[in-house]
Design a protein around this motif. Structure first.
Motif, PDB file in Angstrom:
ATOM      1  N   PRO A 109      14.521  -2.727  -7.709  1.00  0.00           N
ATOM      2  CA  PRO A 109      14.208  -3.668  -8.796  1.00  0.00           C
ATOM      3  C   PRO A 109      12.909  -4.439  -8.589  1.00  0.00           C
ATOM      4  O   PRO A 109      12.356  -4.963  -9.563  1.00  0.00           O
ATOM      5  CB  PRO A 109      15.421  -4.616  -8.800  1.00  0.00           C
ATOM      6  CG  PRO A 109      16.506  -3.857  -8.123  1.00  0.00           C
ATOM      7  CD  PRO A 109      15.834  -2.995  -7.112  1.00  0.00           C
ATOM      8  N   ASP A 110      12.434  -4.540  -7.352  1.00  0.00           N
ATOM      9  CA  ASP A 110      11.178  -5.248  -7.114  1.00  0.00           C
ATOM     10  C   ASP A 110       9.961  -4.345  -7.248  1.00  0.00           C
ATOM     11  O   ASP A 110       8.843  -4.782  -6.963  1.00  0.00           O
ATOM     12  CB  ASP A 110      11.177  -5.917  -5.738  1.00  0.00           C
ATOM     13  CG  ASP A 110      11.637  -4.986  -4.627  1.00  0.00           C
ATOM     14  OD1 ASP A 110      11.949  -3.812  -4.927  1.00  0.00           O
ATOM     15  OD2 ASP A 110      11.682  -5.418  -3.469  1.00  0.00           O
ATOM     16  N   GLY A 111      10.125  -3.099  -7.665  1.00  0.00           N
ATOM     17  CA  GLY A 111       9.006  -2.233  -8.034  1.00  0.00           C
ATOM     18  C   GLY A 111       8.216  -1.701  -6.854  1.00  0.00           C
ATOM     19  O   GLY A 111       8.655  -1.725  -5.696  1.00  0.00           O
ATOM     20  N   LEU A 112       7.018  -1.205  -7.190  1.00  0.00           N
ATOM     21  CA  LEU A 112       6.157  -0.618  -6.169  1.00  0.00           C
ATOM     22  C   LEU A 112       5.758  -1.639  -5.116  1.00  0.00           C
ATOM     23  O   LEU A 112       5.583  -1.296  -3.937  1.00  0.00           O
ATOM     24  CB  LEU A 112       4.899  -0.035  -6.831  1.00  0.00           C
ATOM     25  CG  LEU A 112       5.113   1.113  -7.809  1.00  0.00           C
ATOM     26  CD1 LEU A 112       3.790   1.534  -8.430  1.00  0.00           C
ATOM     27  CD2 LEU A 112       5.772   2.298  -7.126  1.00  0.00           C
ATOM     28  N   ARG A 113       5.609  -2.885  -5.520  1.00  0.00           N
ATOM     29  CA  ARG A 113       5.240  -3.932  -4.559  1.00  0.00           C
ATOM     30  C   ARG A 113       6.314  -4.089  -3.494  1.00  0.00           C
ATOM     31  O   ARG A 113       6.018  -4.193  -2.298  1.00  0.00           O
ATOM     32  CB  ARG A 113       5.026  -5.253  -5.315  1.00  0.00           C
ATOM     33  CG  ARG A 113       4.671  -6.438  -4.432  1.00  0.00           C
ATOM     34  CD  ARG A 113       3.304  -6.282  -3.837  1.00  0.00           C
ATOM     35  NE  ARG A 113       2.883  -7.492  -3.154  1.00  0.00           N
ATOM     36  CZ  ARG A 113       1.769  -7.607  -2.461  1.00  0.00           C
ATOM     37  NH1 ARG A 113       0.953  -6.576  -2.369  1.00  0.00           N
ATOM     38  NH2 ARG A 113       1.445  -8.743  -1.871  1.00  0.00           N
ATOM     39  N   GLY A 114       7.569  -4.090  -3.892  1.00  0.00           N
ATOM     40  CA  GLY A 114       8.650  -4.205  -2.925  1.00  0.00           C
ATOM     41  C   GLY A 114       8.760  -2.980  -2.034  1.00  0.00           C
ATOM     42  O   GLY A 114       9.026  -3.098  -0.838  1.00  0.00           O
ATOM     43  N   LEU A 115       8.545  -1.780  -2.616  1.00  0.00           N
ATOM     44  CA  LEU A 115       8.575  -0.569  -1.802  1.00  0.00           C
ATOM     45  C   LEU A 115       7.476  -0.600  -0.737  1.00  0.00           C
ATOM     46  O   LEU A 115       7.706  -0.231   0.420  1.00  0.00           O
ATOM     47  CB  LEU A 115       8.413   0.654  -2.699  1.00  0.00           C
ATOM     48  CG  LEU A 115       9.594   0.984  -3.623  1.00  0.00           C
ATOM     49  CD1 LEU A 115       9.225   2.150  -4.534  1.00  0.00           C
ATOM     50  CD2 LEU A 115      10.847   1.296  -2.826  1.00  0.00           C
ATOM     51  N   ALA A 116       6.277  -1.036  -1.130  1.00  0.00           N
ATOM     52  CA  ALA A 116       5.186  -1.107  -0.159  1.00  0.00           C
ATOM     53  C   ALA A 116       5.468  -2.143   0.920  1.00  0.00           C
ATOM     54  O   ALA A 116       5.165  -1.926   2.101  1.00  0.00           O
ATOM     55  CB  ALA A 116       3.883  -1.443  -0.887  1.00  0.00           C
TER      56      ALA A 116
END
Length: 373
Positions: free
Chosen positions: A332-339
């Motif tokens: 749910p936190d998007g690409l920023r969270g994945l990175a």
């Protein structure tokens, strides 16, 4: 040096050096992809402040992009006052902010799906005005975009020839550095807003309105301010888009553009400046790349042919539509969270575990049995 800000500053400096060097190595197609991505990133950062931070759903972002684009064209063109292009750029951004200010009483009093429906009306109303106000917008055919000049320097290939280190600088190369400067200014100001008191007030308003009001946050005023600021970012993105396109037409600023911007901030991560930029690059570059390489992709028809079941634009929408579903389900936190999680796994020192106690905890005292007298 143990300060964690040093690696971040080093990465930012290295990224800036690489981005500034790209025009010396990339051809015009890749530079245009980058310019469209920069313009989209500026608008996505503004929508991220409104929707991701303030929690205000907006489907009218395309309207404010159109105000910025057509405002610049009219203010700097022969059909308008013919202002210097640099002044027209600034006034076009302020005009978009003024349009957001006129709508801000609505934005200050409604929220959620009701605000989304209200902003949806802006897109249809704006598209109708763009088609009918021929004297200003040029109607269905649109208008050519006056080139930007600053201090005698023209951001177009029609001006004096410019060669830097043996590389001829045309319109794309010159606009590249303008886009970088505008994107850097956008990210810097948006980050300052998020880290300051306005950002904390908007986040509190999004999480719990009652608690925010108790802490002294003026709800309607902060909602309106977020809407005006988002509109100004959208106006700046519209001006940059117009300069890259070199011609503005009404059909581009339709509802699909607003949906694309919502996809950008959801994929990138709500409430994150870096996430908005990453989502904008993905959503903008994917259809352009699929159009260029459509003849090499299965099930995708090349432009102007019927060799596949879907065109490159539709295929790109399917792909980032699937990306939205996967992100909502698993990240749910998007690409920023994945990175961020990927960096935490790559650097073991960042994963902190609870330290053991310095000595064993004493056993609780035994209960003394009382004797019956």
């Amino acid at each position: 040096m143990s300060d964690t800000r040093f690696p971040l500053r080093a990465r930012l400096f290295g990224s800036a050096v690489v981005l500034c060097a790209l025009p010396f190595y990339l051809d015009a197609f890749w530079l245009r992809v980058g310019l469209f991505s920069m313009a989209a990133a500026i608008g996505a950062v503004g929508l991220g402040l409104l929707t991701g931070t303030a929690g205000q759903l907006s489907l009218g972002h395309a309207f404010f992009l159109a105000v910025g684009a057509y405002g610049y064209v009219w203010l700097a063109g022969e059909s308008g006052p013919g202002l210097p292009p640099a002044a027209a750029l600034v006034l076009a951004v302020l005009l978009a902010g003024a349009a957001g200010g006129l709508f801000s009483p609505v934005a200050g009093r409604v929220r959620g799906i009701y605000l989304g429906v209200a902003t949806l009306a802006l897109v249809f109303l704006g598209h109708h005005v763009l088609l009918t106000a021929d004297s200003v917008t040029g109607g269905f055919n649109g208008r050519s975009v006056p080139p930007l000049t600053v201090g005698g320097f023209a951001f177009t290939a029609d001006g004096p020839e410019l060669v830097v280190l043996g590389v001829p600088f045309g319109a794309e190369e010159r606009l590249w550095y303008l886009g970088l400067a505008l994107l850097a200014l956008t990210c810097w100001t948006a980050t300052g807003v998020l880290r300051g008191r306005p950002g904390r007030a908007l986040a509190a308003l999004r999480d719990n309105e009652t608690a925010a009001a108790v802490m002294g946050v003026h709800l309607a005023r902060h909602r309106s301010a977020a809407f005006v600021l988002s509109s100004m970012y959208a106006g700046l993105a519209g001006v940059l888009l117009a300069l890259v396109f070199r011609r503005v037409v009404p059909d581009y600023f339709a509802l699909a553009l607003s949906v694309d911007y919502l996809a950008m901030i959801v994929i990138g991560g709500l409430g994150s400046v870096g996430g908005a930029v990453a989502g904008a690059v993905l959503v903008t570059a994917l259809p352009l790349l699929m159009t260029r390489y459509a003849d090499r992709l299965p099930l995708v028809a090349a432009p102007g042919t019927a060799d596949g079941p879907v065109g490159p634009t539709e295929a790109a929408r399917y792909l980032y539509g699937a990306a939205i579903v996967l992100i909502l389900l698993f990240a749910p936190d998007g690409l920023r969270g994945l990175a961020r999680r990927a960096r935490a796994r790559a650097v073991p020192g960042r994963r902190r575990t609870a330290a053991p106690p310095p000595y064993p905890a004493p056993d609780p005292p035994a209960r003394v049995k009382e004797h019956t007298p």
